[in-house]
Design a protein around this motif. Structure first.
Motif, PDB file in Angstrom:
ATOM      1  N   UNK A 280       0.847  -1.195   0.000  1.00  0.00           N
ATOM      2  CA  UNK A 280       0.000   0.000   0.000  1.00  0.00           C
ATOM      3  C   UNK A 280       0.882   1.245   0.000  1.00  0.00           C
ATOM      4  N   UNK A 281       0.404   2.290  -0.674  1.00  0.00           N
ATOM      5  CA  UNK A 281       1.175   3.531  -0.719  1.00  0.00           C
ATOM      6  C   UNK A 281       0.262   4.696  -0.389  1.00  0.00           C
ATOM      7  N   UNK A 282       0.772   5.565   0.482  1.00  0.00           N
ATOM      8  CA  UNK A 282       0.024   6.765   0.853  1.00  0.00           C
ATOM      9  C   UNK A 282       0.576   7.955   0.079  1.00  0.00           C
ATOM     10  N   UNK A 283      -0.327   8.720  -0.552  1.00  0.00           N
ATOM     11  CA  UNK A 283       0.053   9.959  -1.233  1.00  0.00           C
ATOM     12  C   UNK A 283      -0.285  11.097  -0.268  1.00  0.00           C
ATOM     13  N   UNK A 284       0.749  11.810   0.189  1.00  0.00           N
ATOM     14  CA  UNK A 284       0.534  12.772   1.276  1.00  0.00           C
ATOM     15  C   UNK A 284       1.234  14.099   1.012  1.00  0.00           C
ATOM     16  N   UNK A 285       0.655  15.157   1.654  1.00  0.00           N
ATOM     17  CA  UNK A 285       1.388  16.386   1.917  1.00  0.00           C
ATOM     18  C   UNK A 285       1.826  16.299   3.372  1.00  0.00           C
ATOM     19  N   UNK A 286       3.062  16.688   3.647  1.00  0.00           N
ATOM     20  CA  UNK A 286       3.598  16.418   4.984  1.00  0.00           C
ATOM     21  C   UNK A 286       4.561  17.503   5.428  1.00  0.00           C
ATOM     22  N   UNK A 287       4.487  17.842   6.711  1.00  0.00           N
ATOM     23  CA  UNK A 287       5.477  18.676   7.381  1.00  0.00           C
ATOM     24  C   UNK A 287       6.053  17.880   8.539  1.00  0.00           C
ATOM     25  N   UNK A 288       7.367  17.755   8.566  1.00  0.00           N
ATOM     26  CA  UNK A 288       8.043  17.014   9.635  1.00  0.00           C
ATOM     27  C   UNK A 288       8.832  17.994  10.497  1.00  0.00           C
ATOM     28  N   UNK A 289       8.570  17.964  11.805  1.00  0.00           N
ATOM     29  CA  UNK A 289       9.252  18.831  12.760  1.00  0.00           C
ATOM     30  C   UNK A 289      10.176  17.963  13.603  1.00  0.00           C
ATOM     31  N   UNK A 290      11.452  17.957  13.239  1.00  0.00           N
ATOM     32  CA  UNK A 290      12.419  17.101  13.913  1.00  0.00           C
ATOM     33  C   UNK A 290      12.824  17.704  15.249  1.00  0.00           C
TER      34      UNK A 290
END
Length: 725
Positions: free
Chosen positions: A318-328
């Motif tokens: 399965x593959x998710x198509x996403x917009x993403x913001x990662x806060x490390x």
């Protein structure tokens, strides 16, 4: 073909001799690296002696982690529009598609390992520290060891082999002489190891030595073309000068005579070599059985069978198509969750992900990213795949980061169709059929030269080792390669007839020692290195802040060559100032694309409005040594969207606009793992190499006589001083 041989083996010889490669090559110019023919495997102290002022030890700082203030990245493998040194014709290197290597490059690439300079150094300075200064067994002996000695004559002979200049060398330092002694003792220790190991019995070693000798002879042949075989008359050189006076403005015929001769030789060389080869072909009694290279193509049935038998290779999760913001957490610290929550509120209030990402520049932003299930942290999968397409997730934590994710689409698990993977399967099946074909017919004769038989197996071995599928594809490509090998063998045979192998024997012996060193290190050190996952994890935990992916930039630019004279340079600067005024609005209606088309001398990029197709920046290796890369340094502080002032670099003037720049990003453990593993491997190599060298030194019982070197230096300095007036 001669050009390829000359450049490659000039580079090979220059690597041995410690000088940079010939800048006149038409190959892609890479950032310069150190090429020291006496480079050591690992830093460490020199041989300790009783001399009052022994040479300083090589610092080990280069092998330790850099300070926090240092950049821990190196320059890109994708080459920006950097410049080679200016040639006589003022041709400038420019961004261009990679060129396919010549036959000479293909042959040399098989044995590129032999161009790696490596010389053993002597550790255990305290091993000699307490020794009194002994007398040498003879006035010319600089060192002794069990079973042998090193003399001043050995040093001079060694330096003559490695020297790239026919002129008399300048005065040498004591440190340089000591390094030479180390080299010579090292050679003897290598030969002692080889006497027990007997590498000559290895087919790969024999194969490498054979090609080393052949290519040294071909290099000598190419050198002879330029110095002896191709005749250029004085009148033709004078005529060329008269026709090109504007190009040589300010320089007399005498000043440019040698340059003109080289130019005319280069013009005549292709025809000369082809005529020379045709004579060799005529007298070579060549027979060909090239029908053996007609390997049957894969059938549709074979492709379908491979697809069915290997369907697991083509399955998709399965593959998710996403917009993403990662806060490390490594970037935002304790405020990572709070900043992520603020970003979520902004998006919920109607802001786009792109606009929000610009507000939180340290966050890693991905737009319509396709993320396979299992490729990220399990907590990421748990939170994202539970969403409904179109849903915006609440802030969640996965690993060391907090995420804001909008799920656009979930693509179900499945398998790629045969049509989708047909090119991949075609390549694999064709290779398998090829291997079976050449194995089944390997003993058959592909061609003969003067009765010497060359089998299909011999041919395929060269083809496989050099990875030439992209250059010589299909039956016609293989036949072109076979013809090129025939030409090479004719030239090699001719060089042996003219005893070039005898003239090249000292350099051939030196390259043999280099190969033996490589074999010894591989067996005694490299094969015993073991880097564990636990060591990698510990290193990552201790150095997270340093493991950062560097920023990269997209650019468009105008390049104007400075030419070969001051008058050319003055005109180029006037043109660049004029172009810059247009780009900065002093001339209404001029955009970057039109200015690039009018002024830039890079034809390919000018036709595209000055756009350079690749990203410019440092590599993704956060532990690599920072190398000199002037172009990257020149643009790294430019503000995106603004045209930078003209700057000169490598014989050209550049006017650059940065159109886009990425932000530094924290690397995950998986991303950093290859770099960490390489770094820890190198650490283990240094430690184990030290121990190996220490043991060899103790067994050899080396004794140095520095007083002999000091007297030699004194005599050399006296000879080099000009006579008193």
């Amino acid at each position: 073909m001669a050009d390829g041989w000359r450049q490659i083996w000039s580079d090979f010889r220059d690597s041995l001799r410690g000088k940079p490669s010939n800048p006149d090559s038409d190959r892609t110019v890479e950032p310069p690296e150190s090429a020291d023919s006496h480079a050591t495997i690992a830093p460490g102290p020199q041989i300790a002696t009783a001399s009052p002022e022994p040479p300083a030890s090589d610092p080990a700082a280069a092998d330790s982690m850099p300070d926090d203030s240092e950049q821990l990245t190196r320059q890109p493998t994708e080459s920006p529009p950097s410049e080679a040194e200016s040639t006589a014709d003022s041709d400038q290197a420019q961004p261009a598609p990679a060129r396919r290597p010549t036959l000479g490059q293909y042959v040399a690439s098989i044995f590129a390992i032999t161009t790696i300079p490596a010389a053993l150094v002597f550790f255990t300075s305290d091993y000699f520290a307490d020794m009194a200064l002994p007398s040498p067994p003879a006035p010319n002996v600089v060192a002794t060891f069990e079973g042998g000695q090193i003399t001043l004559e050995d040093i001079e002979s060694h330096l003559n082999v490695l020297s790239s200049s026919t002129s008399s060398p300048g005065p040498m330092s004591q440190e340089a002489l000591l390094e030479t002694v180390e080299d010579l003792v090292s050679d003897q220790l290598i030969l002692r190891w080889a006497a027990n190991r007997k590498p000559e019995a290895d087919e790969s070693f024999q194969h490498a030595i054979k090609h080393i000798n052949e290519n040294l002879n071909l290099e000598s042949f190419a050198d002879q073309l330029h110095t002896e075989r191709i005749s250029i008359s004085e009148s033709s050189m004078r005529e060329y000068y008269d026709k090109n006076k504007a190009r040589y403005e300010g320089r007399s015929f005498t000043e440019v005579r040698d340059e003109i001769r080289r130019t005319l030789v280069a013009e005549q060389e292709p025809a000369f070599v082809e005529d020379y080869l045709e004579k060799l072909r005529t007298s070579g009694s060549i027979t060909r059985s090239f029908d053996l290279l007609d390997v049957p193509a894969p059938s549709q049935e074979e492709l379908e069978t491979y697809y069915r038998q290997n369907i697991d290779q083509f399955k998709l999760p399965r593959r998710a198509i996403v917009d993403e913001l990662e806060f490390s957490a490594s970037q935002f610290g304790p405020k990572a969750q709070q900043e992520a929550a603020s970003a979520l509120l902004s998006i919920q209030g109607g802001a786009t992900f792109q606009a929000t990402a610009e507000r939180f520049s340290k966050a890693r932003f991905s737009s319509r990213a396709e993320v396979p299930e299992g490729s990220k942290n399990p907590d990421w999968d748990k939170n994202v795949f539970a969403l409904v397409p179109g849903e915006l997730a609440s802030v969640f934590q996965a690993g060391g980061s907090y995420y804001v994710v909008h799920l656009q689409e979930v693509m179900p698990a499945g398998a790629k169709s045969l049509a989708e993977v047909r090119p991949t399967i075609m390549t694999t099946v064709r290779t398998q059929k090829e291997q079976r074909w050449f194995a089944d017919n390997g003993e058959k004769t592909l061609f003969t030269i003067k009765g010497q038989r060359y089998s299909l197996r011999d041919f395929y071995k060269e083809y496989e080792e050099a990875s030439l599928r992209d250059q010589f594809e299909g039956a016609e490509g293989l036949k072109r390669l076979a013809d090129a090998l025939i030409d090479r063998m004719l030239l090699v045979s001719d060089t042996y007839d003219r005893l070039l192998d005898v003239a090249n024997k000292p350099l051939a012996d030196e390259t043999r020692l280099r190969l033996l060193r490589q074999m010894m290190e591989q067996e005694e050190v490299d094969d015993r290195i073991d880097v564990t996952d636990e060591q990698i994890q510990a290193f990552y935990s201790d150095n997270r802040d340093r493991l950062v992916s560097p920023p990269k930039s997209r650019i468009r630019y105008v390049r104007i060559g400075l030419g070969s004279s001051e008058a050319d340079a003055s005109r180029a600067r006037e043109r660049s100032d004029e172009a810059f005024r247009k780009l900065t609005g002093a001339v209404p209606g001029a955009d970057f694309a039109s200015v690039a088309q009018e002024y830039s001398e890079d034809v390919e990029t000018a036709s595209k409005g000055g756009e350079f197709p690749d990203w410019i920046g440092e590599s993704g290796d956060p532990l690599g040594e920072l190398m000199s890369h002037p172009f990257h340094e020149a643009i790294q502080d430019m503000e995106p969207g603004k045209v930078g002032k003209p700057f000169e670099l490598g014989g050209s003037i550049y006017i650059v606009e940065v159109t886009e720049r990425t932000s530094p990003q924290q690397l995950t453990l998986d991303e950093a793992k290859p770099f960490i593993e390489e770094y820890l491997t190198n650490q283990q190599h240094r430690s184990m190499a030290e121990e190996l060298q220490r043991r060899q030194l103790q067994e050899a019982k080396v004794q140095l006589y520095p007083q002999v070197l000091e007297k030699y230096l004194t005599r050399s300095a006296s000879r080099d001083q000009p006579p008193s007036q």
